[in-house]
Design an enzyme around this catalytic site. Sequence first.
Site, PDB file in Angstrom:
ATOM      1  N   CYS A 288       1.544  20.074   0.434  1.00 37.29           N
ATOM      2  CA  CYS A 288       0.632  20.302   2.069  1.00 37.29           C
ATOM      3  C   CYS A 288      -0.218  21.454   2.488  1.00 37.29           C
ATOM      4  O   CYS A 288      -1.339  22.341   2.279  1.00 37.29           O
ATOM      5  CB  CYS A 288       1.003  20.512   3.210  1.00 37.29           C
ATOM      6  SG  CYS A 288       2.505  19.343   3.949  1.00 37.29           S
TER       7      CYS A 288
ATOM      8  N   CYS B  18       5.856  20.849   3.443  1.00 32.67           N
ATOM      9  CA  CYS B  18       6.342  20.678   2.245  1.00 32.67           C
ATOM     10  C   CYS B  18       5.028  21.234   1.057  1.00 32.67           C
ATOM     11  O   CYS B  18       4.011  21.768   1.595  1.00 32.67           O
ATOM     12  CB  CYS B  18       4.857  19.417   2.465  1.00 32.67           C
ATOM     13  SG  CYS B  18       3.666  18.603   2.079  1.00 32.67           S
TER      14      CYS B  18
END
Length: 103
Positions: free
Chosen positions: A29, A26
């Site tokens: 993230c 991600c």
Amino acid sequence: METKLSFKDIINSDTPVLVDFYADWCGPCRMMPPILDKVKKTFGDQLTIIKIDVDRNQQAAAAYGIRSIPTLILFQKGEIKWQQAGVPQAAQLEQLIREKTVA
């Protein structure tokens, strides 16, 4: 001998616990570690921060209805005090933690 606390033990603590649900793949993230480092420096021992990989811990992610990542959940004494998906600014996160938790 080190005792490994369970997730439930950790979130039931009197100390507020910020949980970062993330995944290695991600992009957003990857923006979280420096933000969380800054928040940790601000709060020190008054805040516990843990990261949970949703791919490795699908049960935990499902239990808290994690649909998008990163998602942050703030717990205190086992209670969810705040939850948000996305990448907040460190200052915004620090203010929220102060507002939502009882020292």
